[in-house]
Design an enzyme around this catalytic site. Structure first.
Site, PDB file in Angstrom:
ATOM      1  CE  LYS A  96     -23.942  -2.086 -25.802  1.00 36.95           C
ATOM      2  NZ  LYS A  96     -25.410  -2.241 -25.769  1.00 36.95           N
TER       3      LYS A  96
ATOM      4  CG  ASP B 224     -19.714 -17.129 -34.037  1.00 35.68           C
ATOM      5  OD1 ASP B 224     -19.711 -18.367 -33.993  1.00 35.68           O
ATOM      6  OD2 ASP B 224     -20.682 -16.475 -34.468  1.00 35.68           O
TER       7      ASP B 224
ATOM      8  CE  LYS C  50     -20.563 -19.764 -30.667  1.00 33.54           C
ATOM      9  NZ  LYS C  50     -21.901 -19.388 -31.176  1.00 33.54           N
TER      10      LYS C  50
ATOM     11  CG  PHE D 143     -26.556 -17.800 -29.448  1.00 37.50           C
ATOM     12  CD1 PHE D 143     -25.829 -17.142 -30.437  1.00 37.50           C
ATOM     13  CD2 PHE D 143     -27.127 -17.047 -28.428  1.00 37.50           C
ATOM     14  CE1 PHE D 143     -25.673 -15.760 -30.408  1.00 37.50           C
ATOM     15  CE2 PHE D 143     -26.981 -15.662 -28.397  1.00 37.50           C
ATOM     16  CZ  PHE D 143     -26.262 -15.023 -29.396  1.00 37.50           C
TER      17      PHE D 143
END
Ligand code: IMP
Ligand code: MG
Length: 192
Positions: free
Chosen positions: A51, A114, A142, A163
């Site tokens: 999503k 990530d 990241k 985060f």
């Protein structure tokens, strides 16, 4: 889904706002211009990974319209994180694309790069359908967290190992609708 008084706008859940709405809009304009130059004379298919990519994806395709790029649009649902902030390490395909992509210029869009596992899995999966090219496009990158070798072709912002939530990014499926990006204060988040 509990009936508690959790209010995602409560400041105590954030350490800082990292990117304000206006800053995102400005950068998105630049990114769309960059992407549109590469799309010229190509049959473009944009694939969003749900999503997390929904808000970035939607803003991006509207900006591409301004540059006269009218791609086919499709989505994949992949899952890697479950409900925590720690990657499970395995990626699952929950919903595949239905658009034929053979010979096309595919732009694979996600919220964040990530560890790289999700986009690497998605790219390997789509490459079997023989597109001419697959570009990786993420809202955030990241790089310090990378486990799998993969680079973004397009990204709005590079961030440290924080985060973050908002603009599609979630913590436990919350905060996705924030129009800005904030660093969560994990100590103040409610328990499961
Ligand atoms: P990967 O580790 O590159 O496979 O990223 C998998 C997914 O983890 C992303 O698509 C995001 O949904 C989620 N994720 C990674 N970092 C963050 C973060 O800082 N905030 C929210 N979700 C994140
Ligand atoms: Mg997520």
């Amino acid at each position: 889904m509990s009936g508690d008084l959790f209010n995602p706008l409560d400041k105590k859940y954030f350490k800082q706002v990292l990117f304000e709405e206006l800053e995102i809009k400005k950068r998105m304009g630049e990114l769309a211009f960059e992407i549109s130059r590469d799309c010229e004379n190509k049959q473009v298919v944009i694939v969003g990974i749900l999503k997390g990519s929904f808000m970035f994806f939607s803003d991006l395709v509207k900006l591409l319209y301004i540059h006269d790029i009218h791609p086919y649009i499709d989505f994949m649902i992949l899952s890697s994180y479950g409900s925590s902030t720690v990657s499970s390490g395995t990626v699952q395909l929950i919903k595949d694309i239905t658009t034929p992509i053979e010979g096309t210029f595919v732009i694979l869009v996600d919220d964040i790069l990530d560890t790289g596992r999700t986009l690497s899995f998605a790219r390997t999966h789509l490459s079997k359908l023989k597109p001419e090219q697959i570009k990786i496009c993420v809202f955030l990158d990241k790089p310090s967290r990378r486990i799998v070798e993969i680079k973004a072709d397009y990204s709005c912002f590079t961030i440290e190992d924080w985060f973050v939530v908002g603009y599609g990014l979630d913590w436990n499926n919350r905060f996705r609708n924030l129009p800005y990006v904030a660093v969560v204060n994990e100590q103040n988040l409610p328990g499961p």
